[in-house]
Design a protein around this motif. Structure first.
Motif, short mmCIF file in Angstrom:
data_model
loop_
_atom_site.label_atom_id
_atom_site.label_comp_id
_atom_site.label_asym_id
_atom_site.label_seq_id
_atom_site.Cartn_x
_atom_site.Cartn_y
_atom_site.Cartn_z
N ARG A 94 7.25 3.97 -4.04
CA ARG A 94 5.84 3.87 -4.38
C ARG A 94 5.32 2.52 -3.86
O ARG A 94 6.09 1.64 -3.49
CB ARG A 94 5.59 3.99 -5.88
CG ARG A 94 6.17 2.87 -6.72
CD ARG A 94 5.34 2.60 -7.98
NE ARG A 94 4.16 1.83 -7.65
CZ ARG A 94 2.90 2.30 -7.76
NH1 ARG A 94 2.66 3.52 -8.21
NH2 ARG A 94 1.88 1.55 -7.43
N PRO A 95 4.00 2.33 -3.80
CA PRO A 95 3.48 1.03 -3.35
C PRO A 95 3.91 -0.11 -4.27
O PRO A 95 4.16 0.08 -5.46
CB PRO A 95 1.96 1.24 -3.39
CG PRO A 95 1.77 2.71 -3.28
CD PRO A 95 2.93 3.32 -3.99
N ALA A 96 3.98 -1.31 -3.71
CA ALA A 96 4.37 -2.48 -4.49
C ALA A 96 3.27 -2.92 -5.45
O ALA A 96 3.55 -3.60 -6.43
CB ALA A 96 4.74 -3.63 -3.57
N PHE A 147 0.81 -1.23 0.00
CA PHE A 147 0.00 0.00 0.00
C PHE A 147 0.85 1.28 0.00
O PHE A 147 0.36 2.32 -0.42
CB PHE A 147 -0.89 0.04 1.25
CG PHE A 147 -1.66 -1.21 1.50
CD1 PHE A 147 -2.81 -1.50 0.77
CD2 PHE A 147 -1.25 -2.13 2.45
CE1 PHE A 147 -3.52 -2.66 0.99
CE2 PHE A 147 -1.95 -3.29 2.68
CZ PHE A 147 -3.10 -3.56 1.95
N TRP A 148 2.10 1.20 0.47
CA TRP A 148 2.80 2.44 0.79
C TRP A 148 4.14 2.60 0.09
O TRP A 148 4.33 3.51 -0.70
CB TRP A 148 2.98 2.53 2.30
CG TRP A 148 3.66 3.77 2.78
CD1 TRP A 148 4.90 3.86 3.34
CD2 TRP A 148 3.17 5.11 2.72
NE1 TRP A 148 5.20 5.16 3.65
CE2 TRP A 148 4.15 5.96 3.27
CE3 TRP A 148 1.98 5.67 2.27
CZ2 TRP A 148 3.98 7.34 3.38
CZ3 TRP A 148 1.81 7.06 2.37
CH2 TRP A 148 2.80 7.87 2.92
N ASP A 149 5.12 1.73 0.35
CA ASP A 149 6.48 2.00 -0.11
C ASP A 149 7.21 0.68 -0.34
O ASP A 149 7.38 -0.11 0.59
CB ASP A 149 7.20 2.84 0.96
CG ASP A 149 8.62 3.20 0.55
OD1 ASP A 149 9.04 2.80 -0.54
OD2 ASP A 149 9.32 3.88 1.33
N ASN A 150 7.67 0.45 -1.58
CA ASN A 150 8.40 -0.78 -1.90
C ASN A 150 9.91 -0.61 -1.86
O ASN A 150 10.65 -1.46 -2.35
CB ASN A 150 7.96 -1.35 -3.23
CG ASN A 150 8.18 -0.42 -4.42
OD1 ASN A 150 7.57 -0.60 -5.46
ND2 ASN A 150 9.04 0.59 -4.31
N LEU A 160 11.56 -5.40 -3.38
CA LEU A 160 10.71 -6.27 -4.17
C LEU A 160 11.37 -7.61 -4.46
O LEU A 160 10.67 -8.62 -4.63
CB LEU A 160 10.35 -5.59 -5.50
CG LEU A 160 9.47 -4.34 -5.44
CD1 LEU A 160 9.16 -3.85 -6.84
CD2 LEU A 160 8.19 -4.61 -4.68
N ASN A 161 12.70 -7.64 -4.51
CA ASN A 161 13.36 -8.90 -4.87
C ASN A 161 13.32 -9.92 -3.74
O ASN A 161 12.98 -11.08 -3.93
CB ASN A 161 14.80 -8.62 -5.30
CG ASN A 161 15.63 -7.94 -4.23
OD1 ASN A 161 15.13 -7.13 -3.45
ND2 ASN A 161 16.91 -8.25 -4.18
#
Length: 756
Positions: free
Chosen positions: A522-524, A508-511, A579-580
C-alpha cells in the motif's frame, strides 16, 4: 498580535509603574483559583503574571464598561487572533487563483483514491490516478503562469531569502581545540578492544566539552556560571505565560503522544527473532558487557541497547518487548519538535505545526517505532541534524552547525541507514555554497569545519571499531550493495534506477512487502497526506522558480537522497522500497505535505475574506482534514497493520504464558521444554515471555529419553505437525497427558504434554 509581544498588563491600558521584583514578592495577594481564572481568559493570553493585574483588570474593566459598547466575546477574540495569525505569516509561495488551487486539490485527492487499494473496491487504477495527478499539476501550472503574467500580491520569501549580512564565525580558541584534539586522540586509542570503559568515556566526554569551548571564542567560566545561576533563579520564579499558539502547539503534541503510545503494549503483540537478538544484547549491557559494536546477528550499532537498558532502569519494564517499544516510541517523539522547527524554518510556524502533527499521526513513523527495532533512530537523529544544518546555513551560525554535527555523529551509532546522511549533508552544503556570492564562499568552507569536527568527535567510538574490524561493521551493507551473498539479477546501474523509481513513488503507490513494519503493498502515506504531498511538491518547485532558493532545492533533493539506504539494496531489490531504511525521508516528505496543507488553507482564507465570510470555515476545514488523516492513519495502525502482523507473527507470548502458569502452579521453570520444529517459534522468545529471559527452552527430540528423572511434573510443548515428537513422548512417558492449546490465528495451535 504575535505571541512574542507582551501586551499592556492592566485592564485599562495604563502602564504599570510597579517594579516586577516587587510584584513577584507579593503572591499572597491572589489565590491560585484567581490566578487560574485570570490566565484562562483569552484576553489575558500572552500577559505576564502580575498579581495586581487581576484586581486592576477587574476594577478598571468594570469602570470602563460604563457607557461603552460590550467587549467582544471570547469566541470572537479567538477568531480574530486566528485570522491575524494567518495573515501575518503568509507562505512565500506565489498566490495562485483560488479556483485553480481548490480544483487542483480535489483532483489530487481523487487521483490518490485510484492508487489506494482499499478505497475503491480493493482495486487500483494507476493510469487514471496518474492522469488525474497530471491534470492537478497542469491546473496549478496554468495558475502559476497566469499569476506570473498578471502579478498581484507579492509575498517575500522570509524562509528562503537569506537577509543576514553576517558571515560565519571563524575564530577558534587554539588552546582548547588542542586540548580537545589531545583528549580525542587518547580516547581513540583507548576505544580499542570494542569496549566502553571509564577512562575512554572520560577522555571522550572531555574532548567534546573542550571542543565546545574551543568554538566559543567569547566563552568564560565566570560568565557561564553567572548565566547558569541566573537561569536557575528564573526557574524558581512564578513566570507562566499562556498564549493561543502555545496551547495549540501543546494540543497538537498531545495528539502525537496519543498516536505513539496508545495501546503500545498490545500493538504489536508478539516478538520475532530480531527482538530476541536485541534483548540478548541488552542483557549483555546490564550484565556489564559494554560493547561499542555488537557483533550478534551480523552486527549492530550500540545506541539501542544502552537506550533500552536506560528504559528498563527508569520504568522497571524488565527484559521485555515493552522495554524495546518504549525506547523506540520515545525516539520517535524526540524527533517531532525538530520536525516542527524545520517546518517553521522552511515555511512558517503553521507549516511546522502541520508537519509535526502529520508526522505524529502518520502510519509510517508509527509502525517503524512500534516494531521496536533500530529503525526509529534514523529519523530521531536526522530531524535535529537536518534542522540545525538548515538553520546554521541560513543564519550563518557556526553554533547551529556544531549541533548538527553533534546529532549526526551520535546518530551514526544508532542505525546503519544513518551512514548516508553525511553524504546528503555534503551535497546540501555544496548546493548552499553554489548559491553564495563568490566573496562569501571561502568563509562558508570555514564555517563547515565545526560540523565536520563534531561529527567525527561524536562518532569516534564507531570510527575506531570500523578501523579495527571493518568486515563486521560493513558486512550487512556490503551484502546489500554487492555480490557478497548472492549474484546480481541485472546490471547494477539498472537495478539502482529501478529501485530509485520505486522508492520515489512509494508515498503514492507501494511501500514494499515486509509485513513486519508495513501494511504490505500500500502507499507509504495516507490518502490525504499523499495528495497534499503532491500539491506541496509542485508548489515548492514554483517557489524555487520564483525565488531561486537553495533551501527549496535542498528540500527537494533530500527526499530521494534519504531513501538511498533502501535504494542501494542492489543485491536484494525485493527489499526495496521499505519504510525502515527510508525512515528519515518522511521528514522532508511530510514538511512538503504540510506546506501544501498550509497553502490550501491560506487560499481558502483569502477567498472567504473577499466574500466577508468567517474565518471559522477555515478552522473547520483544517480540523476536518486533519481528523480525516488521523482517522485513516489510526485504522491503518491499530486495525489493518495489527491484524496483518498477528497473522504472520508466531505466538511466543502465549507459549511463554503456558510455561509461566505451569511454573507458578504445579511445576518449575527448569522442568519445561519446547521441542524445536522447522519454521516454528524462537525458543529464546519463549523464555523472555515466560519471565526467565536468559533461558532457552529448546530441547531436541532425541534428548527426551535422556532426561534425568526430575522431582515434580514435566511439561513439553510441541507443534501439532510434529507427530514424531508426539510418538516419542507417548513412548517415554506413557502416563503423560497431551492438551491442545487453541490460538486466535488459525495454524498457531500447539500441544502441551504434561508428565505428572
Amino acid at each position: 498580535m504575535d505571541e512574542t509581544q507582551i501586551p499592556d498588563n492592566t485592564g485599562s491600558g495604563e502602564p504599570n509603574e510597579q517594579p516586577e521584583d516587587v510584584r513577584l514578592m507579593e503572591p499572597e495577594e491572589i489565590t491560585v483559583l484567581d490566578y487560574f481564572r485570570f490566565k484562562i481568559n483569552p484576553k489575558n493570553w500572552g500577559k505576564e503574571l502580575l498579581p495586581d493585574d487581576i484586581a486592576q483588570s477587574s476594577d478598571e474593566g468594570a469602570a470602563d464598561q460604563i457607557g461603552q459598547e460590550p467587549e467582544p466575546s471570547t469566541f470572537q477574540v479567538l477568531l480574530a487572533r486566528l485570522r491575524d495569525g494567518i495573515q501575518s505569516e503568509r507562505l512565500s509561495i506565489p498566490q495562485l487563483p483560488s479556483g485553480a488551487v481548490l480544483a487542483a486539490f480535489v483532483l489530487a485527492v481523487a487521483a490518490q483514491a485510484f492508487l489506494e487499494p482499499r478505497i475503491i473496491g480493493n482495486r487500483r487504477e494507476p493510469l487514471l490516478g496518474v492522469a488525474l495527478y497530471a491534470l492537478s499539476a497542469l491546473v496549478l501550472t496554468l495558475g502559476f503562469v497566469f499569476r506570473q503574467k498578471n502579478p498581484t500580491d507579492v509575498v517575500e520569501n522570509v524562509a528562503a531569502v537569506d537577509s543576514s549580512a553576517n558571515r560565519f564565525e571563524t575564530r577558534i580558541r587554539v588552546e582548547w581545540l588542542t586540548a580537545s584534539f589531545g583528549c580525542m586522540l587518547t580516547a581513540f586509542l583507548l576505544f580499542g578492544g570494542n569496549r566502553f570503559t571509564f577512562f575512554n568515556m572520560l577522555f571522550w566526554i572531555a574532548a567534546i566539552l573542550c571542543g565546545m569551548i574551543a568554538f566559543q571564542p567569547d566563552f568564560s567560566f565566570r560568565a557561564f556560571s553567572q548565566k547558569l545561576s541566573t537561569n536557575l533563579r528564573t526557574l524558581t520564579m512564578l513566570n507562566i505565560r499562556l498564549s493561543p499558539w502555545n496551547l495549540l502547539w501543546l494540543a497538537a503534541f498531545a495528539v502525537c503522544v496519543f498516536f505513539r503510545f496508545h495501546q503500545l503494549e498490545a500493538v504489536p503483540g508478539d516478538m520475532f527473532s530480531d527482538h530476541a537478538e536485541k534483548l540478548y544484547d541488552v542483557m549483555d549491557v546490564l550484565n556489564g558487557k559494554t560493547s561499542i559494536f555488537f557483533v550478534r546477528n551480523t552486527g549492530r550499532e550500540a545506541f539501542q541497547f544502552y537506550w533500552t537498558a536506560l528504559m528498563i532502569k527508569l520504568f522497571g519494564t524488565g527484559i521485555s518487548f515493552l522495554s524495546l517499544k518504549v525506547g523506540t516510541a520515545l525516539a520517535g517523539l524526540f524527533a517531532l519538535p525538530f520536525v516542527y522547527l524545520l517546518g517553521k524554518q522552511l515555511g512558517n510556524r503553521w507549516t511546522g505545526l502541520f508537519a509535526m502533527l502529520l508526522c505524529g499521526m502518520a502510519y509510517w513513523p508509527n509502525v517503524i517505532g512500534r516494531v521496536a527495532l533500530r529503525f526509529a533512530f534514523y529519523p530521531m537523529f536526522t530531524a535535529p541534524a537536518l534542522f540545525f544544518l538548515f538553520r546554521g546555513l541560513a543564519k550563518h551560525s557556526r553554533t547551529c552547525l556544531i549541533w548538527s554535527g553533534f546529532f549526526l555523529g551520535l546518530g551514526l551509532q544508532g542505525y546503519s541507514a544513518m551512514r548516508i546522511v553525511p553524504l546528503v549533508f555534503a551535497v546540501i552544503f555544496l548546493i548552499y555554497w553554489l548559491f553564495q556570492p563568490r566573496a562569501a564562499r571561502k568563509n562558508s568552507w570555514r564555517g563547515l569545519f565545526g560540523l565536520v569536527y563534531f561529527t567525527l568527535l561524536l562518532s569516534l567510538p564507531l570510527v575506531r571499531v570500523t578501523l579495527d574490524m571493518p568486515e563486521a561493521v560493513f558486512y550487512r551493507s556490503l551484502t546489500r550493495l554487492g555480490e557478497a551473498e548472492t549474484a546480481l539479477s541485472a546490471p547494477a546501474v539498472q537495478i539502482f534506477f529501478s529501485n530509485l523509481w520505486e522508492a520515489v513513488i512509494m508515498p503514492f503507490w507501494d511501500n514494499g512487502g515486509i509485513w513486519v513494519h508495513s501494511v504490505i503493498f500500500r502507499p507509504a502515506l495516507d490518502h490525504l497526506s499523499a495528495a497534499l504531498f503532491f500539491g506541496g511538491l509542485v508548489l515548492v518547485i514554483f517557489r524555487f522558480v520564483q525565488h531561486r532558493s537553495w533551501q527549496d532545492l535542498c528540500l527537494l533533493f533530500s527526499i530521494p537522497a534519504l531513501m538511498l539506504p533502501s535504494v542501494l539494496s542492489i543485491a536484494f531489490p525485493a527489499e526495496n522500497p521499505s519504510l525502515n531504511r527510508t525512515g528519515a525521508a518522511m521528514i522532508p516528505i511530510l514538511i512538503v505535505a504540510a506546506l501544501g496543507l498550509g497553502y490550501l488553507l491560506e487560499t481558502l482564507e483569502r477567498a472567504l475574506q473577499r466574500r466577508n465570510l468567517s474565518i471559522l470555515l477555515v478552522l473547520v476545514t483544517a480540523a476536518g482534514l486533519l481528523f480525516y488523516s488521523g482517522s485513516e492513519n489510526y485504522g491503518l495502525v491499530f486495525n489493518t497493520w495489527r491484524t496483518d502482523y498477528e497473522k504472520n507473527a508466531l505466538n511466543t507470548r502465549q507459549i511463554g504464558q503456558v510455561i509461566a502458569g505451569f511454573a507458578q502452579s504445579i511445576g518449575a521453570y527448569e522442568h519445561a521444554y519446547v521441542i524445536p520444529y522447522p519454521h516454528w517459534v524462537d525458543t529464546r522468545l519463549v523464555g523472555i515471555n515466560a519471565g526467565v529471559p536468559q533461558t532457552d527452552y529448546a530441547l531436541q527430540r532425541s534428548a527426551i529419553a535422556e532426561l534425568v528423572p526430575a522431582e515434580g511434573p514435566l511439561l513439553f510443548l510441541y507443534k501439532p505437525e510434529d507427530t514424531e515428537t508426539a510418538a516419542e513422548l507417548q513412548r517415554v512417558y506413557p502416563d503423560g497427558q497431551a492438551i491442545l492449546h487453541p490460538a486466535t490465528v488459525p495454524g498457531r495451535e500447539f500441544y502441551s504434554y504434561l508428565v505428572p
